[in-house]
Design a protein around this motif. Structure first.
Motif, PDB file in Angstrom:
ATOM      1  N   GLN A 154      -2.784  37.883  49.696  1.00  0.00           N
ATOM      2  CA  GLN A 154      -3.598  37.675  50.891  1.00  0.00           C
ATOM      3  C   GLN A 154      -5.068  37.873  50.590  1.00  0.00           C
ATOM      4  O   GLN A 154      -5.736  38.668  51.212  1.00  0.00           O
ATOM      5  CB  GLN A 154      -3.175  38.628  52.004  1.00  0.00           C
ATOM      6  N   HIS A 167      -3.776  38.773  58.435  1.00  0.00           N
ATOM      7  CA  HIS A 167      -2.565  38.657  59.244  1.00  0.00           C
ATOM      8  C   HIS A 167      -2.782  39.412  60.549  1.00  0.00           C
ATOM      9  O   HIS A 167      -3.796  40.105  60.704  1.00  0.00           O
ATOM     10  CB  HIS A 167      -1.325  39.177  58.493  1.00  0.00           C
ATOM     11  N   SER A 169      -0.811  41.728  61.555  1.00  0.00           N
ATOM     12  CA  SER A 169      -0.171  43.048  61.448  1.00  0.00           C
ATOM     13  C   SER A 169      -1.088  44.241  61.761  1.00  0.00           C
ATOM     14  O   SER A 169      -0.592  45.253  62.276  1.00  0.00           O
ATOM     15  CB  SER A 169       0.472  43.213  60.069  1.00  0.00           C
ATOM     16  N   GLN A 172      -0.577  45.958  65.009  1.00  0.00           N
ATOM     17  CA  GLN A 172       0.487  46.981  65.103  1.00  0.00           C
ATOM     18  C   GLN A 172      -0.128  48.375  65.078  1.00  0.00           C
ATOM     19  O   GLN A 172       0.214  49.241  65.886  1.00  0.00           O
ATOM     20  CB  GLN A 172       1.440  46.902  63.900  1.00  0.00           C
ATOM     21  N   ARG A 193      -7.367  33.256  55.441  1.00  0.00           N
ATOM     22  CA  ARG A 193      -7.029  33.465  54.038  1.00  0.00           C
ATOM     23  C   ARG A 193      -7.767  32.459  53.175  1.00  0.00           C
ATOM     24  O   ARG A 193      -8.096  31.366  53.631  1.00  0.00           O
ATOM     25  CB  ARG A 193      -5.526  33.305  53.799  1.00  0.00           C
ATOM     26  N   GLN A 206      -1.332  33.314  64.011  1.00  0.00           N
ATOM     27  CA  GLN A 206      -0.044  34.003  63.884  1.00  0.00           C
ATOM     28  C   GLN A 206       0.317  34.661  65.208  1.00  0.00           C
ATOM     29  O   GLN A 206      -0.536  34.883  66.059  1.00  0.00           O
ATOM     30  CB  GLN A 206      -0.139  35.125  62.833  1.00  0.00           C
ATOM     31  N   GLU A 208       2.257  38.215  65.993  1.00  0.00           N
ATOM     32  CA  GLU A 208       2.885  39.418  65.471  1.00  0.00           C
ATOM     33  C   GLU A 208       3.817  39.956  66.549  1.00  0.00           C
ATOM     34  O   GLU A 208       3.539  39.812  67.738  1.00  0.00           O
ATOM     35  CB  GLU A 208       1.774  40.466  65.212  1.00  0.00           C
ATOM     36  N   PHE A 246       7.871  43.220  52.121  1.00  0.00           N
ATOM     37  CA  PHE A 246       6.548  43.473  52.696  1.00  0.00           C
ATOM     38  C   PHE A 246       6.329  44.966  52.604  1.00  0.00           C
ATOM     39  O   PHE A 246       7.258  45.740  52.860  1.00  0.00           O
ATOM     40  CB  PHE A 246       6.477  43.022  54.163  1.00  0.00           C
ATOM     41  N   PHE A 248       4.971  46.981  54.502  1.00  0.00           N
ATOM     42  CA  PHE A 248       4.989  47.717  55.771  1.00  0.00           C
ATOM     43  C   PHE A 248       6.321  47.607  56.498  1.00  0.00           C
ATOM     44  O   PHE A 248       6.467  48.089  57.618  1.00  0.00           O
ATOM     45  CB  PHE A 248       3.846  47.240  56.678  1.00  0.00           C
ATOM     46  N   THR A 249       7.310  46.927  55.906  1.00  0.00           N
ATOM     47  CA  THR A 249       8.654  46.916  56.496  1.00  0.00           C
ATOM     48  C   THR A 249       9.681  47.224  55.415  1.00  0.00           C
ATOM     49  O   THR A 249       9.480  46.905  54.243  1.00  0.00           O
ATOM     50  CB  THR A 249       8.993  45.540  57.125  1.00  0.00           C
ATOM     51  N   GLY A 280       8.217  36.121  58.631  1.00  0.00           N
ATOM     52  CA  GLY A 280       8.529  37.331  57.888  1.00  0.00           C
ATOM     53  C   GLY A 280       8.844  38.429  58.878  1.00  0.00           C
ATOM     54  O   GLY A 280       8.297  38.466  59.978  1.00  0.00           O
ATOM     55  N   ALA A 281       9.736  39.342  58.480  1.00  0.00           N
ATOM     56  CA  ALA A 281      10.140  40.377  59.432  1.00  0.00           C
ATOM     57  C   ALA A 281      10.738  41.569  58.691  1.00  0.00           C
ATOM     58  O   ALA A 281      10.929  41.528  57.471  1.00  0.00           O
ATOM     59  CB  ALA A 281      11.168  39.816  60.411  1.00  0.00           C
ATOM     60  N   GLY A 282      11.042  42.605  59.431  1.00  0.00           N
ATOM     61  CA  GLY A 282      11.704  43.753  58.819  1.00  0.00           C
ATOM     62  C   GLY A 282      11.644  44.964  59.728  1.00  0.00           C
ATOM     63  O   GLY A 282      11.067  44.923  60.817  1.00  0.00           O
ATOM     64  N   ALA A 303       9.400  44.713  63.114  1.00  0.00           N
ATOM     65  CA  ALA A 303       8.184  43.918  63.257  1.00  0.00           C
ATOM     66  C   ALA A 303       8.449  42.537  62.674  1.00  0.00           C
ATOM     67  O   ALA A 303       9.335  42.364  61.832  1.00  0.00           O
ATOM     68  CB  ALA A 303       7.017  44.586  62.537  1.00  0.00           C
ATOM     69  N   PHE A 304       7.702  41.570  63.172  1.00  0.00           N
ATOM     70  CA  PHE A 304       7.794  40.231  62.579  1.00  0.00           C
ATOM     71  C   PHE A 304       6.443  39.535  62.717  1.00  0.00           C
ATOM     72  O   PHE A 304       5.605  39.952  63.522  1.00  0.00           O
ATOM     73  CB  PHE A 304       8.895  39.401  63.260  1.00  0.00           C
ATOM     74  N   GLY A 305       6.240  38.526  61.889  1.00  0.00           N
ATOM     75  CA  GLY A 305       5.001  37.771  61.971  1.00  0.00           C
ATOM     76  C   GLY A 305       5.303  36.310  61.675  1.00  0.00           C
ATOM     77  O   GLY A 305       6.008  36.006  60.717  1.00  0.00           O
TER      78      GLY A 305
HETATM   79  N1  PHE Z   1       2.122  40.019  58.060  1.00  0.00           N
HETATM   80  C1  PHE Z   1       3.092  39.285  57.278  1.00  0.00           C
HETATM   81  C2  PHE Z   1       2.400  38.036  56.738  1.00  0.00           C
HETATM   82  O1  PHE Z   1       1.430  37.606  57.272  1.00  0.00           O
HETATM   83  C3  PHE Z   1       4.257  38.869  58.117  1.00  0.00           C
HETATM   84  C4  PHE Z   1       5.062  40.043  58.615  1.00  0.00           C
HETATM   85  C5  PHE Z   1       4.766  40.640  59.809  1.00  0.00           C
HETATM   86  C6  PHE Z   1       6.134  40.538  57.850  1.00  0.00           C
HETATM   87  C7  PHE Z   1       5.524  41.712  60.261  1.00  0.00           C
HETATM   88  C8  PHE Z   1       6.878  41.572  58.299  1.00  0.00           C
HETATM   89  C9  PHE Z   1       6.580  42.166  59.490  1.00  0.00           C
HETATM   90  O2  PHE Z   1       2.848  37.474  55.752  1.00  0.00           O
END
Ligand code: PHE
Length: 335
Positions: A154, A167, A169, A172, A193, A206, A208, A246, A248-249, A280-282, A303-305
């Motif tokens: 990134q 992102h 995130s 959060q 980016r 995005q 989130e 990721f 953070f997950t 993406g998630a986790g 979380a997911f994005g």
């Molecule tokens: N922030 C990550 C991205 O931009 C996506 C993501 C968000 C993954 C939240 C996991 C949890 O690639």
């Protein structure tokens, strides 16, 4: 001389009477009081008269000239107001109206609003955060320490010691800092980016998602994501979760849908794999809870994005993401 003055006056009145165009008016003016007009010529003749004759003819001539001037002025007014009345009368009610073109929301905004609507329906509140972030929120508090290789994925734009967020995130972190659990939020917005090709633009959008509560499990994440994707792509969409990473997950997953172009048989859009990566998630990494003082023994979350342009491309069948931002009205009008 008096006779001639009378003649001139009569001639003038006749011409004035019959005149109804501005150019005729100009001609009459020239003929009588212009450089070679009849009145002007007589004024020149005055010089050759005796003082006695001058005293008689002078005032009469002046009076005639004044009379002609004011009569012409009045006529000019009259012509002008008649012309504007005519123009008003020429207004044609039966002509088709001129349609003013109304714009509409940008296709990316349309899809963003649709996606927000779906998550709102599942009880997620909309939150926002800054696009210019500190390193702390964009990386550090998301468990991406300095020199961590995950930063390479990134690379971004730096403004002094700030970054354009890569992102959504970091939202959060902002949300968890200012409010205690439980919470269920989504954060839509612009991210940046250092990327540019058919599937990447330096700015994109995005959404989130973050849910924290007692006993939130991976199956809750699956349920929310599957429900969401069925709303967007139809009840028959096939969804798959792949293990991923990721910082953070943990555990982390990438979520694919079966390719909407070839329904799984393999094509150029899905790179012959039959699947398209959507988000993406986790489960929120306990280390992240540590940064915001949430007790990881008591709370858990997911979380997911997801990338909005990506979803909009699939919905609209667009194969080049850059089209969204070229501001070509012919393209934008189609949505
Ligand atoms: N922030 C990550 C991205 O931009 C996506 C993501 C968000 C993954 C939240 C996991 C949890 O690639």
């Amino acid at each position: 001389m008096t006779d001639t003055l009378q003649d001139i006056r009569t001639d003038f009145e006749t011409r004035l009477e019959t005149l109804d165009r501005e150019e005729d008016l100009r001609q009459v003016k020239a003929d009588f009081i212009g450089k070679k007009g009849r009145v002007t010529l007589m004024m020149k003749e005055l010089k050759s008269l005796t003082p006695e004759e001058k005293r008689q003819a002078g005032p009469a001539l002046n009076q005639l000239k004044n009379h002609i001037e004011s009569a012409l002025q009045e006529k000019a007014h009259e012509l002008k107001s008649r012309a504007s009345k005519n123009r008003a009368g020429a207004f044609d009610l039966t002509l088709p109206g001129r349609k003013s073109t109304t714009g509409h929301l940008h296709p990316v905004t349309q899809v963003m609003e649709e996606l927000i609507g779906i998550f709102s329906g599942m009880g997620f509140n909309v939150e926002e955060g800054p696009q210019i972030e500190s390193d702390y929120y964009n990386f550090e508090a998301l468990n991406i320490p300095k020199d961590h290789p995950a930063r390479d994925m990134q690379d971004t734009f730096y403004i002094g010691d700030k970054v354009l967020r890569t992102h959504t995130s970091p939202v959060q972190i902002h949300v968890m800092e200012r409010q205690p659990p439980p919470l269920r939020i989504i954060a839509p917005g612009k991210v940046y980016r250092c990327d540019s090709d058919v599937s990447h633009t330096p700015m994109f959008h995005q959404i989130e998602g973050l849910m924290v509560d007692h006993n939130v499990k991976f199956s809750d994440l699956k349920g929310v994501i599957e429900t969401f994707l069925k709303e967007v792509f139809g009840a028959n969409v096939k969804v798959r979760f792949r293990p991923s990473f990721f910082p953070f997950t943990c555990p982390s997953a990438e979520v694919d849908i079966q390719c909407v172009m070839c329904t799984g048989s393999g094509c150029r859009t899905c790179g012959q794999t039959g699947w398209l990566e959507i988000l993406g998630a986790g489960m929120v990494d306990p280390a992240v809870f540590g940064f915001v003082d949430y007790d990881p023994e008591e709370w858990s979350g997911f979380a997911f994005g997801l990338g909005i342009e990506r979803i909009a491309m699939l919905k609209f069948g667009i194969n080049d993401i850059r089209l969204y931002f070229e501001n070509d009205i012919r393209f934008l009008h189609q949505f």
